[in-house]
Write a protein that holds these residues in place. Structure first.
Motif, short mmCIF file in Angstrom:
data_model
loop_
_atom_site.label_atom_id
_atom_site.label_comp_id
_atom_site.label_asym_id
_atom_site.label_seq_id
_atom_site.Cartn_x
_atom_site.Cartn_y
_atom_site.Cartn_z
N ALA A 46 -13.57 -5.69 -8.20
CA ALA A 46 -12.71 -6.37 -7.57
C ALA A 46 -13.25 -6.28 -6.00
O ALA A 46 -13.49 -7.33 -5.15
N ARG A 47 -13.51 -5.35 -5.69
CA ARG A 47 -13.63 -5.22 -4.04
C ARG A 47 -15.06 -5.85 -3.99
O ARG A 47 -15.01 -6.62 -2.90
N LEU A 48 -16.03 -5.87 -4.74
CA LEU A 48 -17.43 -6.44 -4.58
C LEU A 48 -17.18 -7.98 -4.56
O LEU A 48 -17.61 -8.70 -3.69
N ARG A 119 -6.68 5.23 -3.75
CA ARG A 119 -5.60 4.88 -3.05
C ARG A 119 -5.22 3.49 -3.08
O ARG A 119 -4.12 3.11 -3.26
N SER A 120 -6.45 2.68 -2.89
CA SER A 120 -6.24 0.98 -2.53
C SER A 120 -5.54 0.70 -3.88
O SER A 120 -4.66 -0.22 -3.89
N TYR A 121 -6.13 1.14 -5.04
CA TYR A 121 -5.75 0.66 -6.33
C TYR A 121 -4.33 0.94 -6.63
O TYR A 121 -3.19 0.22 -7.16
N TRP A 122 -4.14 2.42 -6.31
CA TRP A 122 -2.76 2.80 -6.54
C TRP A 122 -1.49 2.25 -5.79
O TRP A 122 -0.56 2.04 -6.28
N GLU A 123 -1.91 1.51 -4.52
CA GLU A 123 -1.06 0.83 -3.74
C GLU A 123 -0.80 -0.59 -3.78
O GLU A 123 -0.07 -1.18 -2.97
N ASP A 124 -1.54 -1.16 -4.73
CA ASP A 124 -1.51 -2.60 -5.00
C ASP A 124 -0.68 -2.76 -6.54
O ASP A 124 -0.20 -2.00 -7.00
#
Length: 274
Positions: A46-48, A119-124
């Motif tokens: 996803a990030r890329l 953290r970014s995955y956990w928070e979405d």
């Protein structure tokens, strides 16, 4: 691609790039790729994919992500529009719940589950889906958060400081794969029964995985790449959604952990490593 008539070095040139599990390098990587003016970009994760979307509206992009609509990549799975198409693992959010169910079946006394995740995955929305699935299963979910990227030193820190849990689940983030062997070794050293998102971890010695059929998924990606290279607009090509899933179990690892897996679970396994 070879089955579709492509021969690298003859009618196909492939330039390979890796973010090496370091998200802070992605913007530089994206810039380097865009500057080569390729005919097509195949982006995994996803990030890329989001970074490439921001960088170009003209170069076709084929990607594999959880939910391209929720991520803001495209307007519709059926008619993506723009310059992006690919494979959606929208069911991945459902797979989180299935992985927890399988762990509970393998370990009936499971009450506390660690979750190795950025953290970014956990928070979405994906973290929210994991928390909801754990609640439905009656399991307490504790996040083991990667704060500084997908480095082996970060994994070592996580495993050494992780709160005690009955088992561990590793998120489906593609960046984990670069350190797959290290994650499996750390889980074995800590004697932590672990559920993974891809069968490759089980072949490396991980306990269990429940995942999409990766060979079939990549065949679909190749087909999409072929269509775009032959002139189809990515925006007119619907995202493909996998329908086949595989349960993989490593019996040697189960024995080392002292787990007596239920016979009905083993019967349903698509791949058993002994």
């Amino acid at each position: 691609m070879s089955r579709l008539g492509y021969v690298e070095g003859q009618n196909l040139v492939v330039d390979r790039y890796s973010g090496e599990g370091r998200p802070e390098r992605y913007s530089e990587l994206v810039r380097d790729v865009i500057n080569t003016h390729p005919d097509l970009i195949l982006a995994v994760a996803a990030r890329l994919s989001l970074d490439f979307k921001m960088a170009t509206t003209t170069i076709p992009i084929v990607t594999i992500v959880n939910d391209p609509v929720a991520l803001g990549l495209v307007a519709s799975i059926a008619r993506p529009g723009g310059n992006i198409t690919g494979v959606t693992i929208g069911t991945e959010l459902e797979l989180i719940g299935k992985r927890i169910e399988l762990l509970v079946e393998a370990m009936p006394g499971l009450s506390t589950l660690g979750y190795l995740v950025s953290r970014s995955y956990w928070e979405d929305m994906r973290g929210a889906a994991a928390r909801e699935a754990a609640q439905r299963a009656g399991v307490s979910l504790k996040a083991a958060l990667l704060d500084s990227g997908f480095y082996q030193t970060e994994y070592q820190r996580i495993f050494s400081s992780m709160e005690r849990a009955d088992a561990l689940m590793v998120s489906d983030e593609a960046e984990h794969l670069a350190s797959g062997a290290a994650i499996v070794e750390l889980a074995a050293a800590g004697r932590i029964p672990t559920m993974y998102a891809y069968g490759e971890y089980v072949r490396l010695g991980g306990l269990m995985a429940y995942s999409i059929d990766l060979p079939e998924t990549f065949r679909r990606l190749a087909s999409l790449v072929d269509k775009v290279l032959k002139g189809s607009s990515p925006g007119d090509i619907p995202f493909y959604r996998p329908t086949k899933f595989e349960l993989s179990i490593n019996l040697k690892t189960a024995k080392a952990l002292g787990l007596a897996l239920p016979a009905m679970l083993l019967v349903r396994a698509d791949q058993v490593v002994e």
